[in-house]
Design an enzyme around this catalytic site. Structure first.
Site, short mmCIF file in Angstrom:
data_model
loop_
_atom_site.label_atom_id
_atom_site.label_comp_id
_atom_site.label_asym_id
_atom_site.label_seq_id
_atom_site.Cartn_x
_atom_site.Cartn_y
_atom_site.Cartn_z
N PRO A 1 0.84 -1.22 0.00
CA PRO A 1 0.00 0.00 0.00
C PRO A 1 0.87 1.26 0.00
CG PRO A 1 0.20 -0.85 2.22
CD PRO A 1 0.92 -1.84 1.33
N MET A 2 0.24 2.40 -0.06
CA MET A 2 0.98 3.65 0.06
C MET A 2 1.66 3.72 1.44
SD MET A 2 -1.52 6.44 -1.78
CE MET A 2 -0.39 7.82 -1.52
N PHE A 3 2.79 4.38 1.52
CA PHE A 3 3.58 4.60 2.74
C PHE A 3 4.25 3.32 3.26
CE2 PHE A 3 0.06 7.63 2.67
CZ PHE A 3 0.74 8.84 2.72
N GLU B 1 6.13 4.04 -9.28
CA GLU B 1 4.73 4.31 -9.63
C GLU B 1 4.33 3.45 -10.84
OE1 GLU B 1 3.18 5.91 -7.51
OE2 GLU B 1 4.74 7.08 -6.53
N THR C 1 -10.28 6.03 -10.53
CA THR C 1 -9.19 5.15 -10.06
C THR C 1 -7.92 5.95 -9.83
OG1 THR C 1 -10.14 3.29 -11.26
CG2 THR C 1 -7.83 3.08 -10.63
N ILE D 1 -3.95 11.49 -7.98
CA ILE D 1 -2.63 11.73 -7.40
C ILE D 1 -2.81 12.41 -6.04
CG2 ILE D 1 -0.41 12.95 -7.75
CD1 ILE D 1 -1.06 10.63 -9.78
N GLY D 2 -2.04 11.97 -5.06
CA GLY D 2 -2.13 12.60 -3.74
C GLY D 2 -1.25 11.88 -2.75
N CYS E 1 -5.13 -1.17 8.37
CA CYS E 1 -5.23 -2.63 8.53
C CYS E 1 -6.59 -3.07 7.95
CB CYS E 1 -5.13 -2.99 10.01
SG CYS E 1 -6.52 -2.38 10.96
N1 LIG Z 1 1.43 5.09 8.35
C1 LIG Z 1 2.70 4.96 7.93
N2 LIG Z 1 3.30 3.75 7.94
C2 LIG Z 1 4.58 3.61 7.54
N3 LIG Z 1 5.35 4.64 7.11
C3 LIG Z 1 4.82 5.86 7.07
C4 LIG Z 1 3.48 6.09 7.47
N4 LIG Z 1 3.22 7.41 7.32
C5 LIG Z 1 4.36 7.98 6.84
N5 LIG Z 1 5.33 7.05 6.68
C6 LIG Z 1 6.68 7.32 6.18
O1 LIG Z 1 6.71 6.91 4.83
C7 LIG Z 1 7.99 6.34 4.56
C8 LIG Z 1 7.91 5.45 3.34
O2 LIG Z 1 7.84 6.28 2.20
P1 LIG Z 1 7.92 5.72 0.73
O3 LIG Z 1 9.15 4.87 0.58
O4 LIG Z 1 7.79 6.92 -0.18
O5 LIG Z 1 6.63 4.78 0.66
P2 LIG Z 1 5.77 4.27 -0.61
O6 LIG Z 1 6.60 4.43 -1.84
O7 LIG Z 1 5.46 2.83 -0.31
O8 LIG Z 1 4.51 5.11 -0.63
C9 LIG Z 1 8.33 5.62 5.84
O9 LIG Z 1 9.73 5.48 5.98
C10 LIG Z 1 7.75 6.51 6.92
O10 LIG Z 1 8.70 7.44 7.41
C1 LIG Z 2 -4.56 4.03 -3.72
C2 LIG Z 2 -4.45 4.89 -4.93
C3 LIG Z 2 -3.35 5.71 -5.12
N1 LIG Z 2 -3.25 6.49 -6.22
C4 LIG Z 2 -2.08 7.37 -6.41
C5 LIG Z 2 -1.76 8.24 -5.22
C6 LIG Z 2 -0.28 8.47 -5.36
O1 LIG Z 2 -0.10 9.59 -6.24
C7 LIG Z 2 0.23 7.19 -6.01
C8 LIG Z 2 0.85 6.22 -5.04
O2 LIG Z 2 2.05 6.73 -4.50
P1 LIG Z 2 2.99 5.94 -3.45
O3 LIG Z 2 4.37 6.21 -3.96
O4 LIG Z 2 2.64 4.49 -3.45
O5 LIG Z 2 2.77 6.59 -2.12
O6 LIG Z 2 -0.92 6.58 -6.61
C9 LIG Z 2 -4.25 6.48 -7.18
O7 LIG Z 2 -4.15 7.18 -8.22
N2 LIG Z 2 -5.35 5.68 -7.00
C10 LIG Z 2 -5.50 4.89 -5.91
O8 LIG Z 2 -6.54 4.17 -5.80
#
Ligand SMILES: Nc1ncnc2c1ncn2[C@@H]1O[C@H](COP(=O)(O)OP(=O)(O)O)[C@@H](O)[C@H]1O
Ligand SMILES: Cc1cn([C@H]2C[C@H](O)[C@@H](COP(=O)(O)O)O2)c(=O)[nH]c1=O
Length: 213
Positions: free
Chosen positions: A23-25, A100, A175, A178-179, A188
């Protein structure tokens, strides 16, 4: 091996595909940067590509949620990469990172050609699922091509447990949206189900308000 040797014009090199999902983050971009930096320190020629759809942070860098950066090509598709780089530079490359990846429609074709025919190591990072937990873009399609698959987790923003899913906090339904933490949070299973129910009922209230006014 004979087939690979002939395909590579006499060079006996096999490519690789590694996929990082979650997932994101979850730390996908952080892991991708760590792997690319480690390949570069071992003397391999590396390049990073991200989707030009992602306009967050810098246009010419992949940036993590913590602000770590790596210079990149920001492209609308992957097919244009070889052409943009030129033959000489493309052939010198050993490792290509793709961030991405959910936004690239030609991900499967690119990975096949680059790894199977051109001997490149491809490291793909992207969302396996969208905010409705549906397969996102072509990320899951490249799993049968992969040498390794790593599924990362984040921390649930509501309880701190492991987060497998991304909850969209707003009423938008397209779908692609960006954000960052303004729009999304990692959750969870329990908080995905309860959060999604709250958001859907809010959306229904907003829709009925629009119809009646
Ligand atoms: N709820 C969260 N859970 C885990 N990491 C988080 C959370 N919120 C912010 N972060 C930060 O996001 C970082 C990961 O960023 P990134 O590698 O850009 O993730 P992704 O590419 O999977 O979106 C973590 O190291 C942490 O500092
Ligand atoms: C869940 C979801 C995400 N996105 C977009 C939002 C962000 O711009 C990227 C994901 O970035 P990350 O590096 O994994 O944090 O995707 C979307 O367009 N649609 C979705 O459902």
């Amino acid at each position: 091996m004979a087939a690979l040797t002939s395909i590579n014009g006499g060079r006996c090199e096999a490519g690789e595909v590694h996929v990082i999902i979650g997932p994101m983050f979850a730390g996908k971009t952080t892991d991708l940067l760590r792997r690319i930096e480690s390949e570069s320190s071992s003397g391999r020629n590396v390049a990073m590509i991200k989707s030009s759809k992602d306009t967050r942070y810098a246009n010419d860098s992949v940036v993590t949620h913590d602000g770590l950066k790596f210079p990149c090509w920001s492209l609308p598709d992957l097919t244009s990469f070889h052409h943009k780089l030129g033959d000489d530079e493309y052939h010198k490359l050993d490792v290509i990172g793709i961030d991405e990846a959910q936004f690239f429609e030609d991900l499967y074709e690119f990975c096949c050609k680059a790894a199977d025919h051109d001997g490149k190591t491809i490291i793909v990072a992207g969302l396996d699922g969208d905010y409705l937990r549906r397969s996102f873009g072509s990320v899951l399609d490249v799993i049968p091509l992969a040498d390794t698959v790593t599924k990362l987790t984040a921390r649930c923003e509501l309880c701190g447990k492991r987060a497998f899913f991304t909850l969209r906090k707003t009423a938008e339904t397209q779908t692609e949206l960006i954000g960052g933490s303004d729009v999304y949070m990692p959750v969870c299973r329990q908080h995905y189900v309860s959060g999604q129910a709250v958001i859907e009922s809010t959306r229904n209230v907003l829709e009925s308000y629009k119809v009646s006014h």
